[in-house]
Design a protein around this motif. Structure first.
Motif: not given
Length: 166
Positions: A38-50, A56-70
């Motif tokens: 939800e927050w990646i979609a609201k705050l970042m565009n595809p291609g942006d870097t998160v 921790g267990r990588g929830t944010v970076p993994f979800q960012a990659l799934l959503m076409d973000r670096d």
């Protein structure tokens, strides 16, 4: 069209299918991937870097990659690094299958017996052979099913079929 001549509108609910890697391992203070999504979609565009400084267990970076973000992530805990790296850099199916074939080719019952003999006594007491066989069989099957599922009616071939036996 309805009786008043207006078109009928249907609401379509989009359901995100949960990636199986999100449940790879429990971890301290973890949160659901839907929160990150939800927050990646609201705050970042595809291609942006998160950036996640406490991944921790990588929830944010993994979800960012799934959503076409670096994604750039770090954590002081080496377990966190291993979990995040495993989720974000999983091998492609051909690489996984090639590695499994190599393990099957290199398998030698005598080398396993020799290595087992070198283990401390704890392992022979704590892990009875049948228990170890069942656990390894489950792990191998789950790893293979994560990479490839046979077609319905197809024969599943894994390392428990003619492969390593303890």
């Amino acid at each position: 069209m309805d009786d008043e001549g207006k078109g009928t509108f249907y609401a379509i609910s989009l359901v995100t299918v949960r990636n199986r890697f999100h449940s790879l391992c429990p971890y301290f203070a973890m949160f659901p991937e839907t929160f990150a999504e939800e927050w990646i979609a609201k705050l970042m565009n595809p291609g942006d870097t998160v950036f996640d400084p406490f991944c921790g267990r990588g929830t944010v970076p993994f979800q960012a990659l799934l959503m076409d973000r670096d994604a750039v992530a770090c954590d002081i805990n080496p377990v966190a690094y291993c979990l995040s790296a495993a989720k974000s850099a999983a091998p492609k199916l051909p690489t996984l299958l090639a590695r499994l074939r190599q393990l099957e080719r290199d398998y030698s019952p005598s080398s396993v017996a020799n290595e087992r003999a070198l283990l401390p006594e704890f392992f022979s007491v704590a892990y009875a052979q049948e228990r170890v066989r069942r656990v390894l069989s489950r792990v191998i099957r789950s790893r293979i099913s994560a990479g490839q599922r046979p077609a319905h009616g197809g024969k599943s071939r894994d390392l428990t079929d003619g492969g390593p036996k303890l």
